[in-house]
Design a protein around this motif. Structure first.
Motif, PDB file in Angstrom:
ATOM      1  N   THR A 162      -2.190  -8.305  -0.547  1.00  0.00           N
ATOM      2  CA  THR A 162      -0.725  -7.776  -0.986  1.00  0.00           C
ATOM      3  C   THR A 162       0.306  -7.176   0.122  1.00  0.00           C
ATOM      4  O   THR A 162      -0.461  -6.099   0.480  1.00  0.00           O
ATOM      5  N   THR A 163       1.419  -7.545   0.215  1.00  0.00           N
ATOM      6  CA  THR A 163       2.009  -6.860   1.171  1.00  0.00           C
ATOM      7  C   THR A 163       3.509  -6.202   0.665  1.00  0.00           C
ATOM      8  O   THR A 163       4.055  -6.666  -0.317  1.00  0.00           O
ATOM      9  N   PHE A 164       3.571  -4.960   0.989  1.00  0.00           N
ATOM     10  CA  PHE A 164       4.675  -4.152   0.476  1.00  0.00           C
ATOM     11  C   PHE A 164       5.728  -3.619   1.832  1.00  0.00           C
ATOM     12  O   PHE A 164       5.281  -3.133   2.738  1.00  0.00           O
ATOM     13  N   ALA A 165       6.969  -4.165   1.858  1.00  0.00           N
ATOM     14  CA  ALA A 165       7.853  -3.920   2.753  1.00  0.00           C
ATOM     15  C   ALA A 165       8.295  -2.493   2.885  1.00  0.00           C
ATOM     16  O   ALA A 165       8.677  -1.960   3.937  1.00  0.00           O
TER      17      ALA A 165
END
Length: 198
Positions: A162-165
């Motif tokens: 999961t990538t959160f900017a």
């Protein structure tokens, strides 16, 4: 016994029922308009170029297109299909379908209601994307949102990376899955690492 009517006719009056032809393969051709003050029914397929539903009265009624299975049989499939060429019944006999398939180059879009479990699916090219089930909505594929995503539940699971900017705001702990005594705890101006209660 084929019949063809064309040209100019005066009023034809007949009392009682009228039967044209004596075989199911008979053809009856009318040149011009056909107007009926009652119902028009057909036991076979109806082929037309355009269908217009109009309501010209001053009442609050509106035109309605209905697909009905008066026998309430689960084997009857009721479809609204928009297709190029011959329509294909591919969803199954226990399914109601609204399908849009403009041509063989465009992606097909269908809304499918499975009578066996009550699930309603939105399908593109015969692949289920979101599916409304009795327990909620199941989405197959990616979810992209330009705004916020919020949930009122108490537990949320993300499978895979999961990538959160931007920033992540959380409460008290970041806990290792399946290992509740290993976590990172956050307090005012203090971060505590706990591994196996040590």
């Amino acid at each position: 016994a084929n019949a063809k009517a064309a040209g100019t006719f005066s009023t034809l009056t007949n009392t009682g029922n009228t039967t044209f032809g004596n075989s199911s393969d008979d053809t009856h051709t009318f040149t011009g308009h056909i107007t009926a003050s009652g119902n028009i029914s057909a036991s076979g397929d109806l082929y037309v170029q355009d269908i217009f539903l109009r309501e010209n009265s001053s009442t609050d009624s509106a035109p309605t297109l209905q697909l009905r299975n008066d026998n309430n049989s689960v084997a009857a499939q009721m479809n609204i299909q928009f297709s190029s060429g011959s329509p294909v019944q591919s969803a199954g006999n226990d399914t109601a379908v609204i399908e849009y398939n403009p041509d063989n180059l465009a992606q097909s879009l269908s809304i499918t209601n499975y009578q066996a479990d009550g699930d309603i699916s939105l399908r593109t090219n015969n692949t289920t994307r979101p599916q409304a089930e009795s327990t909620g909505i199941n989405v197959i594929g990616q979810i992209t949102a330009s705004g916020n995503i919020s949930a009122s539940g108490t537990s949320h699971t993300f499978a895979g990376d999961t990538t959160f900017a931007n920033n992540i705001t959380m409460g008290n702990k970041l806990v290792h899955g399946g290992d509740t005594d290993t976590f990172m705890a956050f307090n005012d101006n203090l971060i505590t690492y706990d591994v196996g209660n040590t």
